[in-house]
Design an enzyme around this catalytic site. Structure first.
Site, PDB file in Angstrom:
ATOM      1  N   HIS A 135       0.840  -1.205   0.000  1.00 51.73           N
ATOM      2  CA  HIS A 135       0.000   0.000   0.000  1.00 51.73           C
ATOM      3  C   HIS A 135       0.869   1.245   0.000  1.00 51.73           C
ATOM      4  O   HIS A 135       2.057   1.192   0.308  1.00 51.73           O
ATOM      5  CB  HIS A 135      -0.811   0.088   1.297  1.00 51.73           C
ATOM      6  CG  HIS A 135      -1.763  -1.029   1.554  1.00 51.73           C
ATOM      7  ND1 HIS A 135      -3.095  -0.941   1.278  1.00 51.73           N
ATOM      8  CD2 HIS A 135      -1.571  -2.265   2.106  1.00 51.73           C
ATOM      9  CE1 HIS A 135      -3.702  -2.063   1.650  1.00 51.73           C
ATOM     10  NE2 HIS A 135      -2.799  -2.884   2.154  1.00 51.73           N
ATOM     11  N   ASP A 169      -3.245   2.737  -4.874  1.00 53.93           N
ATOM     12  CA  ASP A 169      -1.925   2.583  -4.247  1.00 53.93           C
ATOM     13  C   ASP A 169      -1.353   1.177  -4.457  1.00 53.93           C
ATOM     14  O   ASP A 169      -2.117   0.223  -4.607  1.00 53.93           O
ATOM     15  CB  ASP A 169      -2.015   2.906  -2.745  1.00 53.93           C
ATOM     16  CG  ASP A 169      -3.004   2.014  -1.974  1.00 53.93           C
ATOM     17  OD1 ASP A 169      -4.156   1.864  -2.421  1.00 53.93           O
ATOM     18  OD2 ASP A 169      -2.608   1.455  -0.934  1.00 53.93           O
ATOM     19  N   HIS A 183      -2.300  -2.945  -3.657  1.00 58.40           N
ATOM     20  CA  HIS A 183      -3.680  -2.786  -3.193  1.00 58.40           C
ATOM     21  C   HIS A 183      -4.592  -2.533  -4.392  1.00 58.40           C
ATOM     22  O   HIS A 183      -5.712  -3.039  -4.459  1.00 58.40           O
ATOM     23  CB  HIS A 183      -3.752  -1.612  -2.196  1.00 58.40           C
ATOM     24  CG  HIS A 183      -5.001  -1.599  -1.375  1.00 58.40           C
ATOM     25  ND1 HIS A 183      -5.372  -0.531  -0.598  1.00 58.40           N
ATOM     26  CD2 HIS A 183      -5.979  -2.535  -1.221  1.00 58.40           C
ATOM     27  CE1 HIS A 183      -6.531  -0.820   0.006  1.00 58.40           C
ATOM     28  NE2 HIS A 183      -6.912  -2.022  -0.353  1.00 58.40           N
ATOM     29  N   GLU A 222       2.290  -0.654   4.506  1.00 61.13           N
ATOM     30  CA  GLU A 222       2.047   0.714   4.025  1.00 61.13           C
ATOM     31  C   GLU A 222       3.369   1.452   3.834  1.00 61.13           C
ATOM     32  O   GLU A 222       4.236   1.420   4.712  1.00 61.13           O
ATOM     33  CB  GLU A 222       1.236   1.507   5.062  1.00 61.13           C
ATOM     34  CG  GLU A 222      -0.219   1.118   5.175  1.00 61.13           C
ATOM     35  CD  GLU A 222      -1.128   1.782   4.124  1.00 61.13           C
ATOM     36  OE1 GLU A 222      -0.628   2.546   3.260  1.00 61.13           O
ATOM     37  OE2 GLU A 222      -2.342   1.514   4.189  1.00 61.13           O
TER      38      GLU A 222
HETATM   39 ZN    ZN Z   1      -4.015   0.698   0.358  1.00 59.29          ZN
END
Ligand code: ZN
Length: 233
Positions: free
Chosen positions: A22, A134, A124, A84
């Site tokens: 992400h 993303d 993602h 992330e």
């Molecule tokens: Zn994401």
């Protein structure tokens, strides 16, 4: 590795077999505040300097993927690890080398530990193409694949594939093709990033795919076949 525990998780009902990459359009501190206000959580966050933070233990189901689909399977939070990357351009400008190096180290460790197949390391946007953009067109998937993570392609393999139907090819790779434009654009963002124009973060967050896709069709079909070939190997 630093711990920054987030309470948004529950129990898994499946074995870990996927990594979802992400990006969040904020610096580290704002990203964490955002996760708290939206009650979401990745397992890991990597800041722009390459520092890794763990938010949720691997064996718990973190809340990062949302409504998602890949190869006939839904609710991918159950079987995936979410990572992330802090990216103020939301993945539109080159990711810092130190951040990508840290991600590669972390993914190689997780891949070994949980026996995750390289083709199950995804964006993602791949697993939620109608909702997510993303980690963005600037994510270096080709470089990532050189480290055994994710797949990349060789256009020379195009001629080995006789299938011509775009929907079948995209669906076989794994995409949810119920919204064909969204799936096609997610593929383009992942494998043909140079065709994706810059956009505002607001647009990327609200509607991550165009209504009409304008890229050279023959080039698209070539890359699509080459990626399909890699997945079948
Ligand atoms: Zn994401």
């Amino acid at each position: 590795m630093k711990q920054i525990p987030l309470p948004y998780f529950d129990e898994r009902n499946a074995k870990i077999d996927m990594i979802v990459v992400h990006a969040v359009a904020h610096s580290f501190k704002d990203a964490v505040d955002g996760f708290k206000s939206h009650e979401v959580s990745p397992h890991y966050i990597i800041d722009e300097k390459g520092k890794i933070y763990q938010c949720v233990a691997d064996d718990k189901r973190a809340w990062h993927a949302g409504v998602s689909f890949w190869r006939g399977q839904e609710n991918l939070n159950h079987n995936s690890i979410g990572i992330e990357l802090c990216s103020e351009s939301f993945g539109q400008k080159k990711y810092p080398f130190s951040q990508i190096s840290a991600l590669i180290r972390l993914c190689q460790h997780l891949k070994r530990k949980y026996h995750i197949k390289k083709e199950r390391i995804l964006a993602h946007s791949d697993i939620a193409p109608t909702r997510k953009a993303d980690p963005g067109k600037a994510f270096p998937w080709a470089y990532f694949a050189k480290h055994g993570l994710g797949v990349w392609y060789d256009v020379k393999n195009t001629q080995k594939v006789n299938l011509k139907d775009e929907k079948t090819l995209l669906g076989d790779i794994g995409y949810d093709i119920s919204n064909f434009n969204a799936a096609k654009w997610a593929f383009i963002r992942h494998f043909m990033g140079k065709y994706v124009p810059d956009d505002t973060i607001k647009n990327l967050e609200e509607k991550p795919y165009p209504d009409k896709i304008n890229i050279p069709q023959d080039e698209f079909l070539k890359v699509l076949k080459a990626v399909w070939f890699e997945i079948q190997k």
